[in-house]
Design a protein around this motif. Sequence first.
Motif, short mmCIF file in Angstrom:
data_model
loop_
_atom_site.label_atom_id
_atom_site.label_comp_id
_atom_site.label_asym_id
_atom_site.label_seq_id
_atom_site.Cartn_x
_atom_site.Cartn_y
_atom_site.Cartn_z
N ALA A 21 0.84 -1.21 0.00
CA ALA A 21 0.00 0.00 0.00
C ALA A 21 0.87 1.25 0.00
CB ALA A 21 -0.92 -0.01 1.22
N ALA A 22 1.93 1.24 0.79
CA ALA A 22 2.83 2.40 0.85
C ALA A 22 3.48 2.65 -0.51
CB ALA A 22 3.90 2.18 1.92
N HIS A 23 3.86 1.57 -1.19
CA HIS A 23 4.44 1.72 -2.53
C HIS A 23 3.45 2.30 -3.53
CE1 HIS A 23 7.68 -1.15 -1.24
NE2 HIS A 23 8.37 -0.20 -1.85
N HIS A 24 2.17 2.00 -3.34
CA HIS A 24 1.14 2.52 -4.24
C HIS A 24 0.57 3.85 -3.76
CE1 HIS A 24 0.60 -1.90 -5.54
NE2 HIS A 24 1.30 -1.25 -6.46
N GLY A 25 1.03 4.33 -2.61
CA GLY A 25 0.59 5.62 -2.09
C GLY A 25 -0.85 5.64 -1.62
N ARG A 26 -1.28 4.56 -1.01
CA ARG A 26 -2.65 4.51 -0.50
C ARG A 26 -2.69 3.80 0.85
NH1 ARG A 26 -4.62 1.40 -5.71
NH2 ARG A 26 -3.25 -0.37 -5.62
N SER A 27 -3.84 3.83 1.48
CA SER A 27 -3.99 3.19 2.79
C SER A 27 -4.02 1.68 2.64
CB SER A 27 -5.30 3.66 3.44
OG SER A 27 -6.41 3.14 2.73
N THR A 28 -3.79 1.00 3.75
CA THR A 28 -3.85 -0.45 3.75
C THR A 28 -5.25 -0.92 3.34
OG1 THR A 28 -2.20 -0.53 5.50
CG2 THR A 28 -3.50 -2.52 5.16
N GLU A 31 -5.70 -0.60 -0.32
CA GLU A 31 -4.91 -1.64 -0.99
C GLU A 31 -5.66 -2.97 -0.96
OE1 GLU A 31 -1.72 -2.97 -3.23
OE2 GLU A 31 -2.15 -0.93 -2.60
N ILE A 32 -6.24 -3.30 0.18
CA ILE A 32 -7.01 -4.55 0.30
C ILE A 32 -8.21 -4.52 -0.63
CG2 ILE A 32 -8.45 -5.91 1.88
CD1 ILE A 32 -6.42 -5.09 4.11
N ARG A 33 -8.91 -3.38 -0.72
CA ARG A 33 -10.04 -3.28 -1.66
C ARG A 33 -9.57 -3.53 -3.08
NH1 ARG A 33 -11.79 1.05 1.67
NH2 ARG A 33 -10.70 2.52 0.33
N ASP A 34 -8.42 -2.96 -3.46
CA ASP A 34 -7.89 -3.15 -4.81
C ASP A 34 -7.53 -4.61 -5.07
OD1 ASP A 34 -6.85 -1.91 -7.36
OD2 ASP A 34 -5.02 -2.87 -6.61
#
Length: 85
Positions: A21-28, A31-34
């Motif tokens: 998530a940090a690498h993608h610049g979003r919250s955990t 990231e889980i939703r994605d």
Amino acid sequence: MANVNVRNLPDEVHRAIRIQAAHHGRSTEAEIRDILERAAKPEGRVKLGSFLASMARETGGLTDEEVALFENARIQSPARAARFE
């Protein structure tokens, strides 16, 4: 929208998702939703309507008479709720 609780998620998996998530610049959570969306709806999936249309093309499709039967049936008998008695 629905909420989901995930129990007994190993710490290593949670940590890996946090890093991703940090690498993608979003919250955990984002990231889980994605991850879930990509798993449930992969890009190459064939939707049912597309599959049925391709089958119809391969077999030569429906005749005008068959199409008329489907259209008339749809108009004359709308869907009703199921009854379980």
